[in-house]
Design an enzyme around this catalytic site. Structure first.
Site, PDB file in Angstrom:
ATOM      1  N   GLU A  33      -2.933   5.036   0.845  1.00 54.28           N
ATOM      2  CA  GLU A  33      -2.271   3.878   1.469  1.00 54.28           C
ATOM      3  C   GLU A  33      -1.076   4.410   2.253  1.00 54.28           C
ATOM      4  OE1 GLU A  33      -2.725   0.252   1.845  1.00 54.28           O
ATOM      5  OE2 GLU A  33      -1.334   1.126   3.268  1.00 54.28           O
ATOM      6  N   GLU A  45     -10.068 -10.022  -0.506  1.00 52.17           N
ATOM      7  CA  GLU A  45      -8.715  -9.985  -1.077  1.00 52.17           C
ATOM      8  C   GLU A  45      -7.914 -11.220  -0.653  1.00 52.17           C
ATOM      9  OE1 GLU A  45      -6.968  -6.402   0.474  1.00 52.17           O
ATOM     10  OE2 GLU A  45      -6.983  -7.158   2.511  1.00 52.17           O
TER      11      GLU A  45
HETATM   12  C1  NOJ Z   1      -4.959  -3.700   1.679  1.00 53.98           C
HETATM   13  C2  NOJ Z   1      -6.369  -3.271   1.511  1.00 53.98           C
HETATM   14  O1  NOJ Z   1      -7.230  -4.072   2.274  1.00 53.98           O
HETATM   15  C3  NOJ Z   1      -6.730  -3.327   0.052  1.00 53.98           C
HETATM   16  O2  NOJ Z   1      -8.089  -3.040  -0.133  1.00 53.98           O
HETATM   17  C4  NOJ Z   1      -5.845  -2.373  -0.696  1.00 53.98           C
HETATM   18  O3  NOJ Z   1      -6.128  -2.476  -2.056  1.00 53.98           O
HETATM   19  C5  NOJ Z   1      -4.388  -2.723  -0.455  1.00 53.98           C
HETATM   20  N1  NOJ Z   1      -4.112  -2.800   0.936  1.00 53.98           N
HETATM   21  C6  NOJ Z   1      -3.460  -1.694  -1.086  1.00 53.98           C
HETATM   22  O4  NOJ Z   1      -3.609  -0.478  -0.445  1.00 53.98           O
END
Ligand code: NOJ
Length: 653
Positions: A370, A466
């Protein structure tokens, strides 16, 4: 302040380029007032007279004195093989004309315009060859118009907004598109054609958005850099292809693969690339059970990772994603992302040990990076981070660029600017060298480059699951096949059975979660829920997730309308089996699916469908599993509940 120089115009010429089936006609038109094109299908207008050209910074006026020096035609009809994907073979069939243009006065600069006309698309690109006065240029603006009837209907997501591509699709008339929208932009014309404006082979340039100009025509609006320009490029330079997909129906549009044909074949050996399914230390964070950051409820511990590896083995799933394993998630991770380390694990996670355990159990780890868009921080560590994974034989990485902008040396840049495009490319090329495949979240949109770089197995790049818990309606996944998915596969984080959880309540029935594995293609397909849901609560439904492949020989779109429903069939690349998936919006539907696309012979159909009393709000778990013996003369009658869906595995017997 820049001085703008207009590149283009003058002399009179008109040339027609026909599609191989002669239904589409594209006209290249050179007039005193500039260079133009227009497109017809069956003698009906698709794109009316549209201006071409661009503005270049800092040059003396180039004048309006372009003339056609010569042109060159080419015919192509070749079979293209994709390393993985929704279709193994594509027919790359087009007529091409290249127009060589030169200024008649002053510096006599030259430029080339290349058009390709397919049976289902028109594409063109600008090429600027090297020339004495022009070694490196800064592009101030691209003036490409797409003069489409403004009474047409478009399905749009806004550009230049904080959540990048992650918006709900909205319907609007083209005359309402006064603010920039992203491509692929899907459009229905008053004469009944379905179009999608997009681009192919986006390299070293800002990505194209479109909006209405003051002449009431759609025009390219290239994503700017923070200095206000669109791109700095060395010559020779070619722009991405400007692509207009053309179909007679919405469902036909969904399998338009011209974008891939416009990209080059792979330049190196990618036989090591394998699409996979994976589970992950992920959803437990979304439902508040675990955390990304270290602490009492830390998800990515060595112990949890080993448990999940055992689960993956038991479930027959090849990969495991581990998020939150590295240093940097403490506190407000979105603000502190500049501190993220990609070679340092948290104290309770031993990457070498977990990687060893995964190898011992024949499980592929999907490492997570990330970056929060802190590009310089990531690029400084890139080589070491990928070496670290390569050393541990980790072949998959999910990268992430959360945050509204990218940050580099304190400058804020759009993810889809030239800088962003070049950054994503840099990661992809380095990953290819280390035999690593990528699944990019918060990515640059797809323009078919995975044909050339098959290690780019998936992207997010749209609202995914999400966003459940209030920001997704059942119609969203019925828009995607007609819009976002025209730009390639998507990691939608499918397969969440934990529908009624208190934090992220989903707008879905449980069968619909299976449908996504067919309706939303992804070269890296996540079975996103926690393993106990698959092993204990719904092992009957999990059978489908276990069986469904991530690589298909062919795809046949069956039924659907934009934002309402979508039904598709796909044949496995490694067996004789077929899979069908279907999703609907808030409305229930009964559909008759003719199986005439099947090969001859007998099949056992295992049908996972909504029960008659299922409903995405009141009864999301209502489902039925049935088996039937069928062949190509049969028709299946299937019920889809409100917000529901179904999945079918047709096993050749
Ligand atoms: C956004 C991403 O789409 C998701 O899959 C990820 O878990 C989070 N960021 C944290 O990195």
């Amino acid at each position: 302040m820049f001085k703008w120089a207009k590149l283009f115009s003058q002399d009179n010429a008109e040339k027609e380029i026909l599609s191989p089936d002669k239904r589409i006609r594209c006209f290249f038109i050179l007039k005193n007032s500039g260079v133009f094109y227009r497109i017809e299908k069956d003698n009906k207008p698709i794109v009316e007279l549209s201006r071409l050209g661009f503005l270049i910074c800092g040059e003396k006026s180039l004048g309006d004195n372009l003339k056609l020096i010569r042109y060159h035609t080419k015919r192509c009809d070749e079979k293209v093989e994709l390393h993985w994907g929704e279709d193994q073979f594509l027919q790359n069939n087009y007529n091409e004309t290249t127009f060589y243009l030169a200024e008649t006065k002053d510096s006599k600069r030259i430029m080339t315009l290349k058009f390709r006309v397919f049976d289902n698309a028109v594409a063109f690109r600008y090429e600027i060859p090297p020339q004495p006065k022009f070694q490196r240029i800064t592009i101030a603006d691209e003036l490409t118009e797409f003069n489409i009837n403004t009474n047409s209907i478009a399905w749009k997501i806004p550009a230049f907004e904080p959540d990048r591509y992650e918006y709900n699709y909205e319907k609007a008339s083209v005359h309402e598109l006064i603010h920039s929208v992203h491509t692929p932009l899907t459009i229905k014309t008053p004469n009944g054609y379905y179009l999608s404006l997009h681009e192919a082979a986006l390299y070293n340039y800002g990505s194209m958005t479109v909006k209405l100009n003051d002449k009431n025509s759609l025009q390219s609006d290239i994503t700017p850099l923070s200095d206000g320009t669109k791109a700095h490029v060395n010559l020779p330079f070619e722009t991405p292809w400007r692509l207009i997909m053309i179909a007679d129906s919405a469902i036909e549009l969904t399998t338009n693969r011209v974008m891939f044909c416009l990209n080059d074949p792979p330049a190196q050996d990618f036989s090591w690339v394998e699409p996979i399914k994976f589970i992950g230390i992920w959803w437990a964070m979304y439902v508040g059970e675990w955390t990304w950051a270290p602490g009492e409820r830390h998800g990515a511990t060595t112990e949890h990772a080993k448990e999940y590896i055992n689960d993956a083995v038991e479930l027959g799933i090849r990969g495991l994603l581990i998020e939150g394993w590295n240093d940097g998630w403490e506190g407000n991770w979105l603000e502190n992302g500049i501190n993220n380390k990609f070679t340092v694990s948290t104290p309770d996670f031993n990457l070498d040990e977990v990687a060893r355990y995964a190898r011992e159990h024949n499980i592929e780890l999907v490492g997570h990076h990330e970056t929060v868009g802190f590009i310089d921080n990531y690029e400084n560590q890139l080589e070491d981070a990928y070496n670290y994974y390569a050393l541990n034989k980790i072949h998959y990485i999910k990268t992430g660029y959360a945050g509204s902008m990218m940050t580099i040396n304190g400058r804020r840049e759009y993810h889809h600017s030239q800088l962003g495009v070049n950054h994503y490319q840099k990661t992809l090329e380095l990953a290819a060298k280390k035999h690593i495949c990528l699944d990019i979240h918060e990515p640059i949109k797809g323009t078919g480059i995975e044909r050339t770089w098959p290690n780019l197995l998936s992207r997010e790049g749209a609202r995914g699951q999400e966003y459940e818990g209030g920001a997704l309606s059942p119609s969203h996944a019925c828009f995607l096949p007609y819009t976002r998915l025209l730009s390639g596969g998507m990691d939608y984080t499918n397969g969440i059975f934990d529908i009624t959880n208190s934090i992220k309540r989903l707008s879905t029935t449980i069968s619909r979660q299976l449908a996504y594995f067919v309706t939303i293609y992804s070269g890296m397909a996540m079975a996103a829920d926690r393993p106990f849901m698959y092993k204990e609560r719904f092992s009957d439904l999990f059978e489908f997730i276990k069986d469904v492949p991530t690589n298909f020989a062919k795809t046949i779109p069956l039924l659907g309308e934009i934002g309402e429903y979508y039904i598709v069939a796909r044949k496995d690349r490694n067996s004789e089996d077929w899979y069908i998936g279907g999703v609907t919006d808030e409305n229930s539907r009964r559909v008759n699916i003719s199986l005439d696309f099947l090969d001859s012979g007998a099949y056992e159909a295992k049908i996972y469908a909504d029960s008659e009393d299922a409903h995405y709000r009141d009864n999301p778990f209502g489902h039925e599993i049935q088996k039937k013996h069928v062949g190509r003369n049969d028709t299946l009658k299937i019920y889809l509940a409100p917000g529901g869906g179904f999945a079918i595995h047709l096993k050749k017997t």
